[in-house]
Design a protein around this motif. Sequence first.
Motif, PDB file in Angstrom:
ATOM      1  N   ARG A  53      23.378  69.512  14.533  1.00 13.84           N
ATOM      2  CA  ARG A  53      23.445  69.890  13.116  1.00 13.84           C
ATOM      3  C   ARG A  53      22.449  71.006  12.785  1.00 13.84           C
ATOM      4  NH1 ARG A  53      23.997  63.749  10.534  1.00 13.84           N
ATOM      5  NH2 ARG A  53      26.241  63.539  10.971  1.00 13.84           N
ATOM      6  N   ARG A  54      21.249  70.930  13.370  1.00 15.29           N
ATOM      7  CA  ARG A  54      20.259  71.986  13.128  1.00 15.29           C
ATOM      8  C   ARG A  54      20.754  73.325  13.658  1.00 15.29           C
ATOM      9  NH1 ARG A  54      16.592  74.475  16.135  1.00 15.29           N
ATOM     10  NH2 ARG A  54      16.673  72.988  17.884  1.00 15.29           N
ATOM     11  N   LEU A  55      21.308  73.308  14.865  1.00 13.41           N
ATOM     12  CA  LEU A  55      21.813  74.551  15.437  1.00 13.41           C
ATOM     13  C   LEU A  55      22.992  75.090  14.643  1.00 13.41           C
ATOM     14  CD1 LEU A  55      21.612  73.766  19.268  1.00 13.41           C
ATOM     15  CD2 LEU A  55      20.069  75.186  17.900  1.00 13.41           C
ATOM     16  N   MET A  56      23.838  74.196  14.152  1.00 13.15           N
ATOM     17  CA  MET A  56      24.962  74.648  13.317  1.00 13.15           C
ATOM     18  C   MET A  56      24.455  75.337  12.056  1.00 13.15           C
ATOM     19  SD  MET A  56      27.794  71.583  13.577  1.00 13.15           S
ATOM     20  CE  MET A  56      28.990  72.482  12.544  1.00 13.15           C
ATOM     21  N   ARG A  57      23.404  74.785  11.455  1.00 19.43           N
ATOM     22  CA  ARG A  57      22.823  75.429  10.265  1.00 19.43           C
ATOM     23  C   ARG A  57      22.238  76.795  10.635  1.00 19.43           C
ATOM     24  NH1 ARG A  57      20.927  70.148   9.137  1.00 19.43           N
ATOM     25  NH2 ARG A  57      18.887  70.683  10.034  1.00 19.43           N
ATOM     26  N   ASP A  58      21.490  76.848  11.734  1.00 16.71           N
ATOM     27  CA  ASP A  58      20.877  78.115  12.149  1.00 16.71           C
ATOM     28  C   ASP A  58      21.934  79.171  12.458  1.00 16.71           C
ATOM     29  OD1 ASP A  58      18.459  76.886  11.892  1.00 16.71           O
ATOM     30  OD2 ASP A  58      18.110  76.600  14.035  1.00 16.71           O
ATOM     31  N   MET A  59      23.050  78.728  13.074  1.00 16.31           N
ATOM     32  CA  MET A  59      24.096  79.657  13.483  1.00 16.31           C
ATOM     33  C   MET A  59      25.154  79.853  12.403  1.00 16.31           C
ATOM     34  SD  MET A  59      24.468  78.105  17.345  1.00 16.31           S
ATOM     35  CE  MET A  59      25.808  79.183  17.860  1.00 16.31           C
ATOM     36  N   GLN A  60      24.976  79.154  11.279  1.00 12.95           N
ATOM     37  CA  GLN A  60      25.900  79.234  10.138  1.00 12.95           C
ATOM     38  C   GLN A  60      27.331  78.875  10.543  1.00 12.95           C
ATOM     39  OE1 GLN A  60      25.380  83.163   8.420  1.00 12.95           O
ATOM     40  NE2 GLN A  60      23.429  82.600   7.483  1.00 12.95           N
ATOM     41  N   LEU A  61      27.447  77.794  11.319  1.00 18.58           N
ATOM     42  CA  LEU A  61      28.753  77.274  11.717  1.00 18.58           C
ATOM     43  C   LEU A  61      29.145  76.186  10.730  1.00 18.58           C
ATOM     44  CD1 LEU A  61      28.225  76.968  15.585  1.00 18.58           C
ATOM     45  CD2 LEU A  61      29.094  78.919  14.285  1.00 18.58           C
ATOM     46  N   VAL A  62      30.133  76.459   9.907  1.00 16.97           N
ATOM     47  CA  VAL A  62      30.551  75.527   8.855  1.00 16.97           C
ATOM     48  C   VAL A  62      31.981  75.077   9.126  1.00 16.97           C
ATOM     49  CG1 VAL A  62      30.888  75.183   6.389  1.00 16.97           C
ATOM     50  CG2 VAL A  62      29.045  76.677   7.207  1.00 16.97           C
ATOM     51  N   SER A  63      32.176  73.772   9.280  1.00 19.88           N
ATOM     52  CA  SER A  63      33.509  73.237   9.533  1.00 19.88           C
ATOM     53  C   SER A  63      34.412  73.435   8.326  1.00 19.88           C
ATOM     54  CB  SER A  63      33.410  71.739   9.869  1.00 19.88           C
ATOM     55  OG  SER A  63      34.696  71.154   9.918  1.00 19.88           O
ATOM     56  N   LYS A  64      35.693  73.702   8.593  1.00 18.34           N
ATOM     57  CA  LYS A  64      36.647  73.925   7.506  1.00 18.34           C
ATOM     58  C   LYS A  64      37.513  72.700   7.248  1.00 18.34           C
ATOM     59  CE  LYS A  64      40.110  76.103  10.555  1.00 18.34           C
ATOM     60  NZ  LYS A  64      40.909  77.313  10.804  1.00 18.34           N
ATOM     61  N   GLN A  65      37.028  71.506   7.635  1.00 18.65           N
ATOM     62  CA  GLN A  65      37.788  70.291   7.394  1.00 18.65           C
ATOM     63  C   GLN A  65      37.950  70.049   5.892  1.00 18.65           C
ATOM     64  OE1 GLN A  65      39.398  68.307   9.278  1.00 18.65           O
ATOM     65  NE2 GLN A  65      38.682  68.708  11.343  1.00 18.65           N
ATOM     66  N   PRO A  66      39.152  69.642   5.459  1.00 18.44           N
ATOM     67  CA  PRO A  66      39.376  69.380   4.033  1.00 18.44           C
ATOM     68  C   PRO A  66      38.902  67.989   3.646  1.00 18.44           C
ATOM     69  CG  PRO A  66      41.374  68.954   5.247  1.00 18.44           C
ATOM     70  CD  PRO A  66      40.356  69.442   6.260  1.00 18.44           C
ATOM     71  N   GLY A  67      38.947  67.707   2.354  1.00 16.15           N
ATOM     72  CA  GLY A  67      38.589  66.380   1.866  1.00 16.15           C
ATOM     73  C   GLY A  67      39.736  65.404   2.059  1.00 16.15           C
ATOM     74  N   PRO A  68      39.537  64.119   1.676  1.00 15.81           N
ATOM     75  CA  PRO A  68      40.585  63.109   1.849  1.00 15.81           C
ATOM     76  C   PRO A  68      41.789  63.389   0.963  1.00 15.81           C
ATOM     77  CG  PRO A  68      38.798  62.234   0.531  1.00 15.81           C
ATOM     78  CD  PRO A  68      38.327  63.561   1.059  1.00 15.81           C
ATOM     79  N   HIS A  69      42.942  62.963   1.437  1.00 17.23           N
ATOM     80  CA  HIS A  69      44.196  63.168   0.711  1.00 17.23           C
ATOM     81  C   HIS A  69      44.632  61.857   0.059  1.00 17.23           C
ATOM     82  CE1 HIS A  69      48.124  64.901  -0.214  1.00 17.23           C
ATOM     83  NE2 HIS A  69      48.672  63.820   0.262  1.00 17.23           N
ATOM     84  N   ALA A  70      45.123  61.948  -1.157  1.00 11.38           N
ATOM     85  CA  ALA A  70      45.592  60.756  -1.872  1.00 11.38           C
ATOM     86  C   ALA A  70      47.080  60.561  -1.621  1.00 11.38           C
ATOM     87  CB  ALA A  70      45.333  60.902  -3.369  1.00 11.38           C
ATOM     88  N   TYR A  71      47.466  59.407  -1.068  1.00 10.58           N
ATOM     89  CA  TYR A  71      48.857  59.117  -0.759  1.00 10.58           C
ATOM     90  C   TYR A  71      49.471  58.226  -1.836  1.00 10.58           C
ATOM     91  CZ  TYR A  71      48.037  60.844   3.962  1.00 10.58           C
ATOM     92  OH  TYR A  71      47.732  61.635   5.042  1.00 10.58           O
ATOM     93  N   LYS A  72      50.772  58.393  -2.029  1.00 15.77           N
ATOM     94  CA  LYS A  72      51.496  57.522  -2.937  1.00 15.77           C
ATOM     95  C   LYS A  72      51.756  56.175  -2.273  1.00 15.77           C
ATOM     96  CE  LYS A  72      53.932  61.331  -5.192  1.00 15.77           C
ATOM     97  NZ  LYS A  72      55.256  61.919  -5.507  1.00 15.77           N
ATOM     98  N   VAL A  73      51.952  55.166  -3.084  1.00 17.29           N
ATOM     99  CA  VAL A  73      52.219  53.828  -2.578  1.00 17.29           C
ATOM    100  C   VAL A  73      53.584  53.364  -3.075  1.00 17.29           C
ATOM    101  CG1 VAL A  73      51.466  51.437  -2.564  1.00 17.29           C
ATOM    102  CG2 VAL A  73      49.785  53.259  -2.500  1.00 17.29           C
ATOM    103  N   ALA A  74      54.384  52.802  -2.170  1.00 19.31           N
ATOM    104  CA  ALA A  74      55.697  52.280  -2.538  1.00 19.31           C
ATOM    105  C   ALA A  74      56.024  51.102  -1.639  1.00 19.31           C
ATOM    106  CB  ALA A  74      56.763  53.377  -2.402  1.00 19.31           C
ATOM    107  N   VAL A  75      57.064  50.348  -2.021  1.00 18.71           N
ATOM    108  CA  VAL A  75      57.394  49.146  -1.250  1.00 18.71           C
ATOM    109  C   VAL A  75      58.844  49.090  -0.810  1.00 18.71           C
ATOM    110  CG1 VAL A  75      55.583  47.805  -2.352  1.00 18.71           C
ATOM    111  CG2 VAL A  75      57.846  47.867  -3.398  1.00 18.71           C
ATOM    112  N   SER A  76      59.655  50.094  -1.142  1.00 17.82           N
ATOM    113  CA  SER A  76      61.083  50.051  -0.864  1.00 17.82           C
ATOM    114  C   SER A  76      61.372  50.344   0.603  1.00 17.82           C
ATOM    115  CB  SER A  76      61.815  51.082  -1.742  1.00 17.82           C
ATOM    116  OG  SER A  76      63.184  51.124  -1.424  1.00 17.82           O
ATOM    117  N   GLU A  77      62.086  49.428   1.293  1.00 11.40           N
ATOM    118  CA  GLU A  77      62.481  49.612   2.685  1.00 11.40           C
ATOM    119  C   GLU A  77      63.981  49.860   2.774  1.00 11.40           C
ATOM    120  OE1 GLU A  77      61.419  46.280   5.010  1.00 11.40           O
ATOM    121  OE2 GLU A  77      59.265  46.620   4.905  1.00 11.40           O
ATOM    122  N   ARG A  78      64.415  50.404   3.921  1.00 14.53           N
ATOM    123  CA  ARG A  78      65.847  50.465   4.207  1.00 14.53           C
ATOM    124  C   ARG A  78      66.229  49.107   4.779  1.00 14.53           C
ATOM    125  NH1 ARG A  78      68.399  55.575   4.672  1.00 14.53           N
ATOM    126  NH2 ARG A  78      69.990  54.524   5.908  1.00 14.53           N
TER     127      ARG A  78
END
Length: 273
Positions: A67-92
């Motif tokens: 983590r220290r080296l990443m800060r020194d080298m300015q390496l920033v991950s581009k991972q996004p935040g969590p995604h909100a999924y819809k909830v349903a109960v209907s099956e085939r």
Amino acid sequence: MVCSVFDVARSSFYDYKNRRNTIDANEVELRAQLNACFKLSRGSAGSRTLLAMLADLDIDVGLFKVRRLMRDMQLVSKQPGPHAYKVAVSERPEIPNQLNREFDVHNPNQVWCGDITYIWTGQKWSYLAVVIDLYARRAIGWAMSEKPDTALTIKALDRAYEQRGKPRGVMFHSDQGSQYSSTKFRQRLWRYQITQSMSRRGNCWDNSPMERVFRSLKTEWVPSIGYNSFKETEQDISFYLMNYYNWSRPHSHNDMKAPAVAEEKLNSLSGIS
């Protein structure tokens, strides 16, 4: 005078100056390896992922130093935040959700999952179908087409079936897309003696391992403006799935081991050929 004011020994000051003027060859090499791993991930790897990738290279380093080296080298991950999924109960009714979110399986070729996504390829959208084995989340089949039709999903399934040695007793899980509920696709499953399972309508959590694969692909790998051509897309997606994702990208499900690496290790421990 300054050493006297701050009550610091002059020998400590000169030791500090000498260390500042000395190049640490080991750290230079570590920075080079860290930067190479970060570039391989196309800027998506965070500190824990980079730590796992370095460990695969037999480089012993701690998380806080990464983590220290990443800060020194300015390496920033581009991972996004969590995604909100819809909830349903209907099956085939004719194709129930037999998997029922039991994503942790104990053997290869026990449960496969499949899904389709879209990718910009020059002047229009093209479509990608992928099949993974839940055992170690390994990508085992994929196909691309300019049409999101049943032929696309069948081609991805065929590749998975051949690549895995034509296994029997597999369960195939997907969402309720028409490509997977079509007569032709179900006939192919019947020919391969594969049991079908389907998510409840509108419930992405029922097929979350596949959602995770596509999320990683699009946020970590696919250019933000898409690709220039269909051929370029096929080549790059093939490299991501069959090389980087399967063999190099650490996966949290596998204790930060890449899917193919983890699968081979688990097979070796279990005596599975």
